[in-house]
Design a protein around this motif. Sequence first.
Motif, short mmCIF file in Angstrom:
data_model
loop_
_atom_site.label_atom_id
_atom_site.label_comp_id
_atom_site.label_asym_id
_atom_site.label_seq_id
_atom_site.Cartn_x
_atom_site.Cartn_y
_atom_site.Cartn_z
N VAL A 1 46.93 13.02 39.18
CA VAL A 1 46.32 11.81 38.63
C VAL A 1 44.84 11.70 38.99
CG1 VAL A 1 46.37 9.29 38.68
CG2 VAL A 1 48.50 10.58 38.57
N ILE A 2 44.48 11.98 40.24
CA ILE A 2 43.10 11.76 40.68
C ILE A 2 42.09 12.56 39.86
CG2 ILE A 2 41.49 12.24 42.58
CD1 ILE A 2 43.47 11.01 44.47
N PRO A 3 42.26 13.87 39.67
CA PRO A 3 41.25 14.61 38.87
C PRO A 3 41.12 14.07 37.45
CG PRO A 3 42.67 16.14 40.07
CD PRO A 3 43.30 14.78 40.20
N VAL A 4 42.26 13.75 36.81
CA VAL A 4 42.21 13.26 35.44
C VAL A 4 41.59 11.87 35.39
CG1 VAL A 4 43.57 12.63 33.42
CG2 VAL A 4 44.15 14.69 34.72
N LEU A 5 41.99 10.98 36.30
CA LEU A 5 41.43 9.64 36.32
C LEU A 5 39.93 9.67 36.58
CD1 LEU A 5 43.83 7.11 38.10
CD2 LEU A 5 43.26 7.31 35.69
N LEU A 6 39.49 10.57 37.43
CA LEU A 6 38.06 10.68 37.72
C LEU A 6 37.30 11.09 36.46
CD1 LEU A 6 35.90 10.47 39.89
CD2 LEU A 6 36.33 12.87 40.46
N ILE A 7 37.83 12.04 35.72
CA ILE A 7 37.20 12.46 34.46
C ILE A 7 37.19 11.32 33.46
CG2 ILE A 7 37.48 13.96 32.45
CD1 ILE A 7 38.52 16.12 34.34
N LEU A 8 38.31 10.61 33.34
CA LEU A 8 38.39 9.52 32.38
C LEU A 8 37.44 8.38 32.75
CD1 LEU A 8 42.23 9.28 31.69
CD2 LEU A 8 40.48 10.46 30.36
N ALA A 9 37.31 8.10 34.04
CA ALA A 9 36.42 7.02 34.47
C ALA A 9 34.96 7.35 34.20
CB ALA A 9 36.63 6.72 35.95
N VAL A 10 34.56 8.58 34.53
CA VAL A 10 33.15 8.98 34.32
C VAL A 10 32.83 9.06 32.84
CG1 VAL A 10 31.47 10.82 34.68
CG2 VAL A 10 33.01 10.17 36.54
N LEU B 1 33.91 2.04 37.82
CA LEU B 1 33.33 2.35 39.12
C LEU B 1 34.37 2.20 40.23
CD1 LEU B 1 29.85 0.59 38.76
CD2 LEU B 1 30.32 3.04 38.70
N GLY B 2 35.24 1.20 40.09
CA GLY B 2 36.31 1.04 41.06
C GLY B 2 37.27 2.20 41.06
N VAL B 3 37.58 2.73 39.87
CA VAL B 3 38.46 3.90 39.77
C VAL B 3 37.81 5.10 40.45
CG1 VAL B 3 39.49 5.55 38.18
CG2 VAL B 3 39.65 3.10 37.70
N VAL B 4 36.51 5.28 40.25
CA VAL B 4 35.80 6.37 40.92
C VAL B 4 35.90 6.20 42.43
CG1 VAL B 4 33.54 7.41 41.32
CG2 VAL B 4 34.21 6.76 39.00
N PHE B 5 35.73 4.98 42.92
CA PHE B 5 35.85 4.70 44.36
C PHE B 5 37.23 5.07 44.87
CE2 PHE B 5 37.27 1.72 47.67
CZ PHE B 5 36.32 1.95 48.66
N MET B 6 38.28 4.71 44.14
CA MET B 6 39.64 5.03 44.55
C MET B 6 39.88 6.54 44.56
SD MET B 6 41.20 2.16 45.20
CE MET B 6 42.94 2.53 45.07
N CYS B 7 39.32 7.23 43.56
CA CYS B 7 39.51 8.68 43.46
C CYS B 7 38.79 9.42 44.58
CB CYS B 7 39.02 9.18 42.11
SG CYS B 7 40.04 8.67 40.71
N VAL B 8 37.78 8.80 45.17
CA VAL B 8 37.05 9.42 46.28
C VAL B 8 37.67 9.06 47.62
CG1 VAL B 8 34.83 9.49 47.49
CG2 VAL B 8 34.89 9.57 44.99
N THR B 9 38.01 7.78 47.81
CA THR B 9 38.53 7.34 49.11
C THR B 9 39.93 7.86 49.39
OG1 THR B 9 39.28 5.27 48.09
CG2 THR B 9 37.11 5.27 49.14
N GLY B 10 40.75 8.07 48.34
CA GLY B 10 42.09 8.59 48.56
C GLY B 10 42.07 9.96 49.23
N PRO B 11 41.41 10.96 48.62
CA PRO B 11 41.32 12.27 49.28
C PRO B 11 40.59 12.20 50.63
CG PRO B 11 40.77 12.47 46.95
CD PRO B 11 40.87 11.00 47.24
N LEU B 12 39.62 11.31 50.76
CA LEU B 12 38.90 11.19 52.03
C LEU B 12 39.83 10.73 53.14
CD1 LEU B 12 36.22 11.34 53.53
CD2 LEU B 12 35.74 8.99 52.80
N MET B 13 40.72 9.80 52.86
CA MET B 13 41.68 9.35 53.87
C MET B 13 42.60 10.50 54.28
SD MET B 13 42.75 5.47 52.83
CE MET B 13 43.46 5.97 51.27
N TRP B 14 43.05 11.29 53.29
CA TRP B 14 43.90 12.43 53.63
C TRP B 14 43.13 13.44 54.47
CZ3 TRP B 14 42.78 17.47 52.03
CH2 TRP B 14 43.71 18.42 52.43
N TRP B 15 41.88 13.69 54.12
CA TRP B 15 41.09 14.68 54.86
C TRP B 15 40.94 14.28 56.33
CZ3 TRP B 15 39.55 19.46 53.99
CH2 TRP B 15 38.55 20.01 54.80
N ARG B 16 40.80 12.99 56.59
CA ARG B 16 40.61 12.53 57.97
C ARG B 16 41.89 12.64 58.79
NH1 ARG B 16 36.88 7.02 57.52
NH2 ARG B 16 34.91 8.09 57.01
#
Length: 506
Positions: free
Chosen positions: A75-84, A424-439
Amino acid sequence: MAAPWSHETALCPRSRELSGLAIRLLPQNCERGVDVGEVATVPVPVEAEKAGPRGKGSGLFRAFWRWHFYASFLVIPVLLILAVTGLIYLFRFQIEPVLHADLMKVQQPAGLVAQPYSSQLEEVRQAFPDATVVSMTEPSAPNRSTVFSLDTAAGPRDVFVDPYEGKVLGALNPDTTLSGGAILLHGELMAGRWGDYVIEIAACWAIVMAMTGYYLFFRGRVARARRRAAGAAGAVLRSRHGRTGSVLGVGLLFLIVSGLPWTGVWGEQTQKLATQGGTSFWAEDHGALSNPTSTMDESLPHSHSVPWGVGKSDVPRSDPADKRRSVATVDTAIAVGERNGLRRPMTVALPADEEGVYSAIGYAFNDPAKERSLHVDQYGGRVVSTYGYGDYPALAKVVAQGIALHEGRRFGTLNLWVTTVFCLGVVFMCVTGPLMWWRRRPKGNALGAPRGRLPLRATPALAVLVVALALFLPLFGITLAAVLLLDQLVLRRVAGLRAWFNTVRT
């Protein structure tokens, strides 16, 4: 001899080590204390996997967290493309004139008025003799050019004409502009039918992400508040992710539902069912035909003057090659449209052949209820037929309003900016989700996925919901079955994969 070990993740925070072994304390409602985004990697004996239902992570919180986690990979890669691409589409009318100012913008010389559209059309035909002119769109402002859409051997072209001097400024392939590329990405990832399937699958799983996300947000709020108060690392980001998602979730579900009619599987199949039921998702204008014996109205512009006495008589049926025949022009269509209340700027589709009509389409960008087309006889300039919002099937009216909201144009500037903030909120979610996992990702050979299994037997309502969703969204049902088969037949049977994906052992 040392006991074999496996890696257990997403443990209850009340875990503690006893006699060198990681022993989980599982009091009532333990899973409520687990915070989304916080995963501890602790060695647990393999035998602990057989300790009972809670040892298998059967709680709803962990199960939903796991599904939320794995759905995000698609979902994240596709949602990021759709949002941008959605952002680019929203501001296409502001972006393209800046990028192509030499074609889209003009200056009005003092004392000059716009040339007839028929004259501009002739200039285009002379510049592109082998192309077919499909339509003409009026300038949207005094400093904008007239746009003619053409079909050429090299593909579609938009030709721009200075309306005051009547000269061709140049042409663009609409599919290669920034907004054109964004539209192709947004619709099918520039991969044709398969790209459409990927977007539809991602949309289906985005529903799963939204539903599980809401559950995690409300059930995990106490743990998040406790971690935030304690100043734990990542607690603020986690809270912002949850709060943003709680607001965006409803909008995301709306955009998914309003976008489903475009999809290749759900959209096509439900359209067939709708057609069988006597309705349709889409307005279906069947067009009209010109009548070679129609009456010419002298009050309308046409190719050459006709005496008043002839103006009310029948235009004789004649050979198409007969140049003496009076015919209407694109200016006629504009005049007829204006006389009948169409909003400007209009778009006029040109006749495709000797029996075709001019189709004048009124401007209804902000209000689908004002969508209306007039089919104008190319000989007499009369309105042959009309088709508008009032003629749409009830279902098509709903879809038209949904599309206008989806595209950020139904309520003008307000709708535009609300949709912009949403993207812009969707972009924020698509970035913060993987960032939380990375941490919180574990060290070693493990993905760091939460462990959990949906307790479908213990919660029949959940089982019914999953089955209903799978039947309602066919591609979700197919991919869900594929995931479950992969989990049962491969991941749980191969020790290395079981450890990597943190899968519950059967």
